[in-house]
Write an enzyme that holds these catalytic residues in place. Sequence first.
Site, mmCIF file in Angstrom:
data_model
loop_
_atom_site.group_PDB
_atom_site.id
_atom_site.type_symbol
_atom_site.label_atom_id
_atom_site.label_comp_id
_atom_site.label_asym_id
_atom_site.label_seq_id
_atom_site.Cartn_x
_atom_site.Cartn_y
_atom_site.Cartn_z
ATOM 1 N N SER A 167 0.842 -1.200 0.000
ATOM 2 C CA SER A 167 0.000 0.000 0.000
ATOM 3 C C SER A 167 0.882 1.257 0.000
ATOM 4 O O SER A 167 1.685 1.430 -0.906
ATOM 5 C CB SER A 167 -0.968 -0.031 1.188
ATOM 6 O OG SER A 167 -1.925 0.997 1.099
ATOM 7 N N ASP A 189 -10.181 -2.606 -6.163
ATOM 8 C CA ASP A 189 -9.365 -1.548 -5.562
ATOM 9 C C ASP A 189 -9.379 -0.343 -6.497
ATOM 10 O O ASP A 189 -8.982 -0.454 -7.662
ATOM 11 C CB ASP A 189 -7.934 -2.048 -5.352
ATOM 12 C CG ASP A 189 -7.041 -1.013 -4.686
ATOM 13 O OD1 ASP A 189 -7.546 0.054 -4.283
ATOM 14 O OD2 ASP A 189 -5.832 -1.281 -4.565
ATOM 15 N N HIS A 204 -8.348 -4.104 -1.685
ATOM 16 C CA HIS A 204 -7.084 -3.496 -1.283
ATOM 17 C C HIS A 204 -6.572 -4.164 -0.007
ATOM 18 O O HIS A 204 -7.319 -4.384 0.935
ATOM 19 C CB HIS A 204 -7.292 -1.994 -1.055
ATOM 20 C CG HIS A 204 -6.020 -1.239 -0.859
ATOM 21 N ND1 HIS A 204 -5.195 -0.887 -1.896
ATOM 22 C CD2 HIS A 204 -5.420 -0.768 0.269
ATOM 23 C CE1 HIS A 204 -4.160 -0.213 -1.434
ATOM 24 N NE2 HIS A 204 -4.263 -0.142 -0.124
#
Length: 466
Positions: free
Chosen positions: A295, A398, A428
Site C-alpha cells: 500500500s 481496488d 485493497h
Amino acid sequence: MPTVAVKLYSVFFKLLLKHRLQTRIQLPGEGGDPFGVTSRPEEESAVPANASFTDGVATKDIHIDPFTSLSIRIFLPESALQSPFNPLSKRLNHSRRSSYGGATSSPASTATEQTRRNSYGDDPNCSNGTGARVSGSNGRLKETRKGQDSGTGYKGYLPGIPISQSLRRLPIILQFHGGGFVSGSKDSNSNDFFCRRIAKLCDVIVIAVGYRLAPENRYPAAFEDGMKALNWLGKQANLAECSKSMGNSRSGASAGDLRKSDVHKHIVDTFGASMVEPWLAGHGDPSRCVLLGVSCGANIADFVARKAVEAGNLLEPIKIVAQVLMYPFFIGSVPTHSEIKLANSYFYDKAMCILAWKLFLPEDKFNLDHPAANPLIPGREPPLKFMPPTLTVVAEHDWMRDRAIAYSEELRKVNIDAPVLEYKDAVHEFATLDMLLKSPQAQACAEDVAIWIKKYISLRGHEFSY
C-alpha cells in the site's frame, strides 16, 4: 465478489478508520518533534520479537537512528542454519519447495531433516547444555545460543564469533508496511505474519522498516526513513567486511592472544557495544536486495528504488535487484476509470485515502499530483529505463488499481521487466490485512510473489537454483 463476511467487516473497518482520521485532523498541529512515532499501540497489538526459531523464523528489533524513532525488525528463517556445503541441502530444499505435487522426500532426506531439527535431543553433534548446534559429519552449521552460561541472559540465536565464512548467505528483502502513512507498524500482528510468510517462501532475510508516521511527522519523514534504512544496511555490510578483515589479520596470532582480544573482534562504538549486526553479518547477502512495499509502503519502496538508482556505486555493496509494489497507494488529480467506478470500494475508499494524504503531505504542499502520490507526472528523475525490475500486485475491487497498472505499463515501454498480477474478487490489502491473511488468495499471492522474486535473487538465474 467478496464474501458477505468481508463486506460486513469492510463496513465496520471504514467507520473506525474514518473516525480515527477525522480525529487526527482535528487535533492541534504537530509540535515539530523529529523523533516521532512508528506505531500506535492503542489501535493495534504488536507481536514481541523472539530471537529463537520457535516457528521457523527468528526475529529481533533494532533502533537504528538515535535522532528519530526509526527502527527495524529482522526476520531470519531457520533455513539460514543449513550449511551451503551440505550435499543434502539441495535435496531438502527441493522436497520442501515441491508444493505443487510430484516430488516427495526420500527416507534419507527425511531422516536428515529430522536430525537437523532435533537441536535439543540426542544428536551427538548437539550440545544439550547451551542449545548450541555445531558442525558435524552431516555438514550442519554452528549455532551459538547465549544463555545463562554466558552471563548475558540472551537465549536467542547468535552466529559464532568470529563470523564463519561457511555460513549460508541469504538475500535480503527490505519491507515497508501499509497504513496510509498514518497507522500500521513493523511489528503489528498482520505485518509480522506477512513477513514471516515471505521469509519462509522466499528463503530470505526480511527487514521490516518501522518508519515515522503522520501527522506527527509529515512528508518527507517516512520517505527519508526508507532511505536511512537502506543506508544502514549498506553500513552494516561494510562494517561486517571490516570486522572480518580484522579477524583475518589475527589469524596468525597464538590462541592465548586471540582469547585476550576476544572483546575486540567486532568494531565497537564509544560505549563498547558492537556496531556489527551479527545476523546480517553472518547470513545477509547485500548484493541481492529486494524492496517490497505494501500500500503506502509501495510508494516508499519506489522512492527508495529511485534514490538507489541515483546513488549508483555509492551504495556498494548494496544492489537493488528488484522491487515489488503491492497495491500501491497512488493517486492523481485526473481520476482514472477505476477511481471513478470504485471510489466507494471496500476497506479504503477514495475519500478516506484523500484524508490520509492531507495528514501526510505538508498543508502548504498538498497536491494529488505530488511526486510522492502520482508516479506518472512528467519530469520525475531518474529516467524509468534505469529502474529495477518491478512486480505490481493489484486487486480487482481496488480503486487505485488503474494508476498502478499504468505505471507498470510505462516501465514496460522502456524495456523494464514489470509484470502485473491482478487478483479477481480481491480488495485493497487482500494479502496483508489481518482478517484476510489466512485466506487461500493471500497465500496464493505470497507464493506468486515468491516465485517472481526468486528469478532475481537466484545466483544462477533460476528461481529454484540457489
